[in-house]
Design an enzyme around this catalytic site. Structure first.
Site, mmCIF file in Angstrom:
data_model
loop_
_atom_site.group_PDB
_atom_site.id
_atom_site.type_symbol
_atom_site.label_atom_id
_atom_site.label_comp_id
_atom_site.label_asym_id
_atom_site.label_seq_id
_atom_site.Cartn_x
_atom_site.Cartn_y
_atom_site.Cartn_z
ATOM 1 N N ILE A 112 -51.451 89.996 76.481
ATOM 2 C CA ILE A 112 -52.847 89.590 76.635
ATOM 3 C C ILE A 112 -53.423 90.092 77.956
ATOM 4 O O ILE A 112 -54.559 90.594 78.017
ATOM 5 C CB ILE A 112 -52.959 88.060 76.515
ATOM 6 C CG1 ILE A 112 -52.655 87.635 75.072
ATOM 7 C CG2 ILE A 112 -54.334 87.560 76.946
ATOM 8 C CD1 ILE A 112 -52.489 86.141 74.876
ATOM 9 N N ASP A 113 -52.668 89.972 79.029
ATOM 10 C CA ASP A 113 -53.130 90.426 80.337
ATOM 11 C C ASP A 113 -53.349 91.935 80.337
ATOM 12 O O ASP A 113 -54.370 92.441 80.824
ATOM 13 C CB ASP A 113 -52.096 90.038 81.391
ATOM 14 C CG ASP A 113 -52.710 89.832 82.769
ATOM 15 O OD1 ASP A 113 -53.949 89.854 82.886
ATOM 16 O OD2 ASP A 113 -51.945 89.654 83.732
ATOM 17 N N ASP A 114 -52.372 92.683 79.810
ATOM 18 C CA ASP A 114 -52.528 94.136 79.723
ATOM 19 C C ASP A 114 -53.769 94.511 78.933
ATOM 20 O O ASP A 114 -54.512 95.428 79.311
ATOM 21 C CB ASP A 114 -51.302 94.748 79.043
ATOM 22 C CG ASP A 114 -50.142 94.913 79.991
ATOM 23 O OD1 ASP A 114 -49.857 96.046 80.383
ATOM 24 O OD2 ASP A 114 -49.520 93.901 80.348
ATOM 25 N N HIS A 121 -58.568 87.430 84.458
ATOM 26 C CA HIS A 121 -58.734 88.830 84.080
ATOM 27 C C HIS A 121 -59.564 88.973 82.810
ATOM 28 O O HIS A 121 -60.360 89.911 82.686
ATOM 29 C CB HIS A 121 -57.363 89.478 83.894
ATOM 30 C CG HIS A 121 -56.610 89.675 85.173
ATOM 31 N ND1 HIS A 121 -55.239 89.781 85.242
ATOM 32 C CD2 HIS A 121 -57.050 89.786 86.457
ATOM 33 C CE1 HIS A 121 -54.870 89.949 86.501
ATOM 34 N NE2 HIS A 121 -55.951 89.939 87.252
#
Length: 697
Positions: A389-391, A467
């Protein structure tokens, strides 16, 4: 709180800034892979090399030349007191030291050599083998150096548990799940690979082995879940001794099928070391014939694992993971933010490479997000089952800064739309986002006797959520967009009393503030509000003399170390990004921080950073900050050695984050608000809406 006031630095000249930015840009041009990506070393701790030696011995695949290099790497990282640790300048860790000692002895090192003598003294002083964590004891049991009675019970029949039960494989975090499934085989069948008598480690026992208590540590306080699950584990051990297990064969068949289906194209499982090695051990032990398809799975898995090695003439370092997607999107954003045009061939190559990496196949995340189309990106080269998810949020931000030609531009827009749809579908009930799954937060699992290392679940965190908020803000979503509003409330709730935010995936509170303040600026928040000024005040109070910022990994276990540590380039950049977002571009603190980056940059355009600023596991079990840290003797307590943690030095962090900070400062100090990173990067008519719709003006 002690406020450290740095001496004032001169305002950097335009020539100084341009030179530093150009040097770093040139560095990235030089180290870009011909295919278009960047991938820096992912440094962790020497259990990676130790477990590589043990794994290849178990599989009968010993390469003596590579063993020589791996043992050199282990010895190079031994501390003066004979120990090995979890992160740079950490106190020695008992379990890490035991694994390194055993691997070296198995490789032929004499217990009388200086390295092993010093290591043995450290290990015995810390209680010996009996005090090691569960995973270390499992490794030792595989070679007859620990009794299997002293390991948890995880019956294979648990593979049948439906996803709605509190205890099932999908209740565990993605990384724990992929580890536990092969562990069902290992912890039940108890495979053992004998070692020569000279390789045994009886000398690491504080008491003779026949007098050692092999039982699992009993929870010492109260009658809560930990005590109950301990008793359940003991009961399972008794049941395991029954002569008949009618569903065992079918359970093992289902486990093998699950493992085979979850192997990735490069041979890995989950893109990380733990499930990889345990899957290989489990499949190897089951003894498939040479012409069986699973034998090819094992061969492919071992070959892929060795591909994670960084090798030269004298050393072999085994990476726990590889981070090409993460590194590439961060570097691309830094290049674009520092003035490289999107027409530059370097950026065009990385953009196309990122577009090719989007995952459009199903994964485990769909257990909790049914009927959702895939569209995320992984952290690694290959990890289709577990997009990150962060990527995905960072990739979308990198892609949003680029415009391609007429033929390729529709593909870029579709990729962003599909990625946004996927992210919005994975928002958790409390408004935040986790790393891999939706609503994966059953803290009960952290009480299992099995769970004395790492994080068992994957709850939402402030840094990942920030993010995604930043991404939505840059794409032009308004604050009254319901998912964004829920995320905003989550971030407000997660703020600490001192004004900071906890960093789950980076060290630590500096990382949290460095993620949240730019996110709030991106959605148009009034940066003069008291809660934001508290965060700014926290950063100012923790600036080091010399202008930089730093925070020790020990801040996860010692509140006195929050925001405290030697200055690093990456953490200084995070602090600067936060302050720039808060409107502090002309402040003394920012000027001094920029001065630190300029003064410490090497001629080749990069920075030196031995300190670990990335986080794999804080070691809390529950995957989120604890409201109260355990005291010595209580369940879950850890000191600065962080035996239950896993820390990371991303070698690309020291360069991409400073370039991003220098680029933003360069624009903001000259009042170039038209190109500020905090303005929307898409016109509102281009804004991707859920389901691929376009919001009309």
């Amino acid at each position: 709180m002690i406020v450290r006031r740095p001496q004032e630095a001169q305002r950097p000249t335009r020539e100084q800034l341009d030179r530093a930015i150009r040097r770093c840009q040139d560095f990235f041009r030089r180290c870009q892979h011909p295919e278009g990506y960047w991938c820096g070393e992912l440094e962790s701790n020497p259990t990676m090399e130790a477990e590589y030696l043990l794994l290849t011995y178990f599989l009968g695949k010993v390469d003596r030349e590579r063993w020589r290099k791996a043992t050199n790497s282990i010895l190079k990282r031994q501390r003066e007191d004979g120990s090995w640790g979890q992160y740079y300048e950490a106190p020695g860790d008992l379990s890490t030291s035991i694994e390194c000692y055993f691997a070296l002895k198995l490789a032929g090192y004499s217990p009388d050599c200086e390295a092993l003598q010093k290591a043995r003294q450290f290990i015995l002083k810390r209680g010996g083998v009996a005090g090691a964590r569960v995973f270390t004891k499992v490794w030792l049991a595989l070679f007859g150096q620990w009794d299997w009675r002293g390991t948890p019970n995880m019956p294979p029949e648990l593979i049948f548990a439906p996803s709605w039960l509190p205890l099932n494989i999908y209740a565990f975090s993605s990384w724990a799940r992929a580890t536990i499934v092969p562990m069902f085989i290992i912890l039940t069948r108890h495979p053992t690979c004998p070692v020569p008598a000279w390789a045994c480690i009886d000398e690491l026992y504080a008491r003779p082995r026949d007098q050692t208590d092999y039982s699992l540590p009993r929870p010492s306080i109260g009658w809560g879940w930990a005590r109950l699950l301990y008793r359940v584990d003991r009961a399972l051990g008794i049941l395991e001794r029954l002569p008949v297990h009618p569903f065992r064969r079918r359970a093992e068949e289902k486990i093998v099928d699950w493992i085979v289906r979850h192997q990735e194209a490069d041979g890995c499982w989950g893109g990380i070391q733990p499930p990889w090695v345990y899957s290989l051990i489990a499949l190897h032990h089951l003894g498939f014939p040479l012409d069986h398809p699973v034998t090819e799975v094992i061969r492919k898995g071992l070959a892929g694992f060795e591909g994670f090695a960084i090798e030269d003439d004298d050393a072999c370092v085994i990476q726990a993971c590889m981070s090409p997607v993460w590194d590439t999107c961060l570097v691309q954003s830094a290049l674009l933010d520092s003035g490289v045009p999107d027409s530059d061939p370097t950026v065009r190559q990385s953009t196309r490479w990122l577009l090719d990496r989007q995952i459009l196949v199903s994964g485990d995340w769909q257990v909790r997000a049914r009927k959702v189309k895939p569209g995320g990106w992984a952290f690694e080269f290959h990890n289709d089952h577990y997009p990150d998810i962060d990527d995905t949020s960072e990739v979308i931000m990198a892609l949003s800064l680029v415009r391609l030609g007429l033929e390729e531009e529709p593909r870029r827009q579709r990729a962003i739309e599909r990625g946004v749809d996927w992210l919005l579908a994975l928002q958790c009930k409390n408004g935040g986002w986790a790393a891999f799954d939706k609503d994966n937060d059953r803290a009960l699992l952290a009480k299992l006797p099995f769970s004395d290392f790492g994080e068992t679940v994957d709850p939402p965190s402030a840094d990942v959520t920030a993010h995604i908020v930043e991404m939505l803000g840059k794409l032009g979503y308004p604050l009254d967009f319901p998912p964004l509003r829920r995320a905003y409330r989550f971030l407000r709730k997660e703020q600490e009393e001192d004004g900071s935010w906890f960093g789950r995936w980076g060290v630590n509170y500096i990382y949290g503030v460095g993620a949240v303040l730019p996110a709030l600026a991106a959605i148009g928040e009034d940066m003069g509000q008291p809660y934001i000024r508290r965060a700014v005040g926290w950063l100012l109070a923790h600036q080091n003399n010399g202008g930089g910022w730093g925070e020790s990994c020990g801040s996860y276990v010692d509140p006195a170390l929050h925001g405290v540590g030697p200055s690093t380039a990456s953490q200084t950049a995070w602090a600067l990004l936060a302050l720039l977002a808060a409107g502090e571009a002309d402040s003394l603190a920012v000027r001094n921080g920029i001065g630190f980056l300029l003064e410490t940059q090497a001629e080749e355009g990069c920075w030196d950073e031995p300190y670990f600023t990335g986080t794999g596991f804080p070691g809390y079990g529950v995957g989120e900050r604890r409201s109260k840290l355990p005291n010595p003797g209580e369940l879950g307590y850890q000191g600065l050695d962080m035996p239950a943690g896993f820390m990371i030095n991303y070698h690309m962090y020291r360069n991409c984050w400073p370039l991003l900070a220098l680029g933003r400062y360069s624009r903001l100090r000259d009042g170039d608000s038209a190109h500020s990173d905090y303005s929307n990067t898409l016109e509102s008519g281009d804004r991707p809406m859920p389901g691929g719709r376009q919001e009309k003006k």
